[in-house]
Design an enzyme around this catalytic site. Structure first.
Site, PDB file in Angstrom:
ATOM      1  N   GLU A 129      -7.058   5.101  -2.760  1.00 57.28           N
ATOM      2  CA  GLU A 129      -5.808   5.456  -2.218  1.00 57.28           C
ATOM      3  C   GLU A 129      -4.929   4.174  -2.768  1.00 57.28           C
ATOM      4  O   GLU A 129      -5.065   3.294  -2.084  1.00 57.28           O
ATOM      5  CB  GLU A 129      -5.974   5.395  -0.595  1.00 57.28           C
ATOM      6  CG  GLU A 129      -4.896   6.358  -0.223  1.00 57.28           C
ATOM      7  CD  GLU A 129      -3.384   5.241   0.075  1.00 57.28           C
ATOM      8  OE1 GLU A 129      -2.838   4.865  -1.073  1.00 57.28           O
ATOM      9  OE2 GLU A 129      -3.361   4.788   1.325  1.00 57.28           O
ATOM     10  N   GLU A 150       3.539  -1.785  -5.581  1.00 57.55           N
ATOM     11  CA  GLU A 150       2.163  -2.293  -5.661  1.00 57.55           C
ATOM     12  C   GLU A 150       1.363  -2.298  -7.018  1.00 57.55           C
ATOM     13  O   GLU A 150       1.066  -3.001  -7.334  1.00 57.55           O
ATOM     14  CB  GLU A 150       1.415  -1.837  -4.596  1.00 57.55           C
ATOM     15  CG  GLU A 150       1.852  -1.945  -3.180  1.00 57.55           C
ATOM     16  CD  GLU A 150       0.823  -1.534  -2.032  1.00 57.55           C
ATOM     17  OE1 GLU A 150      -0.186  -2.001  -2.113  1.00 57.55           O
ATOM     18  OE2 GLU A 150       1.232  -1.021  -0.997  1.00 57.55           O
TER      19      GLU A 150
END
Ligand code: SAH
Length: 329
Positions: A116, A125
């Site tokens: 995930e 990110e």
């Protein structure tokens, strides 16, 4: 990426906080989609869980009969995950490895790589780089990624609440009796994308896909997309900006979507503002958008260029060009 980013110790420290994992696990749309997908495919498989966090996805896999799970995380949370697996009688089927997945030497040859990794608007990110690196080193040729497919979607938005909540409305009225309207353009020009909760009624027209990736084969560079799309305005209104979200197919029959048309997720939607412009039904919005790596600010956040024009009955009536910074929220 293999060497990591300058701010990585902060990045992994942020994931040591159990509260961050609680927010993710409490997101039922997210967590239950992963549970269903993993339960569909885990039986008998050798699985790698990249970024195991609390170990939840590894435990779903072990409980569903995986042959073995290697669970990796560089954050201190993994030390708790190991004990949680023990508490649940699953420790014999999961091996926990603390470290950056890029730096570990695992046995390899996995049937399935579960992760995930999605940040805000999917790309924030840049954790996909670590997952793609792990795939290239460790997945057997017949193996699959979970999620297997990614789409990034963008739609034109009319939502004065979102516009006001971002504070941009301030410049549209006299400020202490002074005209500050020029600052609206200036602020939008270098905006940091913001998470927002769009309503289905906020959309001026259907979304377009700006990225569509097969994660079994995509390269890390493929995520830094350049795309051109034409959007159709379906009602009169004010264009305040563009709403963006991602959708992933976890396995072919289980998807997870952050669309404003579907139940909410903790990712909400991302907002790319423009200087408000009135639009009419049947206008076309020609949008060129791209996501780029950046050295400015946090390297784990992409830069987005939003370039477009509004076309009315074949004539360009408005042009805009913005550069927006990605965000962790
Ligand atoms: N799988 C868990 C946690 C997801 S959050 C769940 O679904 O609830 C992402 C996790 O990936 C974080 O714990 C973070 O520390 C870890 N992570 C990110 N990049 C990593 C890398 N390169 N190597 C190892 N772990 C990584």
């Amino acid at each position: 990426m293999a060497d990591g980013y300058a701010s990585d110790s902060d990045y992994f420290a942020s994931y040591a906080d159990p509260g961050v994992h609680r927010l993710m696990i409490q997101d039922h749309t997210r967590t239950d989609a992963y549970r269903r997908a993993i339960e569909n495919v885990a039986h008998g498989k050798r699985i790698l869980d990249v970024g195991t966090g609390t170990g939840i996805l590894s435990m779903f896999a072990a409980r569903a009969g995986a042959a073995h799970v290697d669970a990796v995380d560089s954050s201190a949370i993994i030390d708790v995950a190991r004990d949680i697996a023990e508490d649940n009688g699953l420790a014999d089927r999961i091996t926990f490895h603390r470290g950056r997945v890029e730096e570990l030497a695992l046995d390899g040859d996995y049937d399935l790589i579960v992760s995930e990794w999605m940040g805000f608007f999917g790309l924030a990110e840049l954790m996909f780089e670590s997952v793609i690196d792990a795939r290239d080193r460790y997945m057997r040729p017949t193996g699959h990624m979970l999620p297997r497919h990614l789409r990034l979607c963008v739609a034109p938005v009319d939502d004065s609440h979102v516009h006001q909540d971002l504070g941009l409305g301030l410049w549209e009225r006299p400020v202490y009796g002074l005209d500050f309207s020029r600052l609206l353009e200036a602020e939008v020009q270098s905006f940091i994308t913001a998470a927002c909760d769009l309503k289905p009624a906020s959309l001026l027209g259907p979304e377009v896909d700006v990225l569509d990736l097969d994660l079994d084969h995509a390269t890390a560079d493929d995520f830094f997309f350049t795309t051109a799309a034409t959007m159709i305005v379906e009602r009169d209104g004010t264009l305040h900006g563009f709403g963006g979200w991602f959708e992933v197919d976890l396995v072919p029959n289980v998807s997870l979507s952050c669309s404003p048309m579907l139940p909410p997720t903790h990712w909400r939607q991302s907002f790319f503002p423009v200087r408000p412009f009135p639009v009419l039904e049947n206008d076309r919005i020609r949008l060129a958008m791209n996501a780029e790596r950046t050295e400015i600010g946090d390297q784990r956040l992409p830069l987005y260029f939003v370039d477009g024009e509004v076309i009315r009955e074949g004539t360009v009536v408005h042009r805009f060009f913005y550069r927006h910074h990605g965000s962790f929220e």
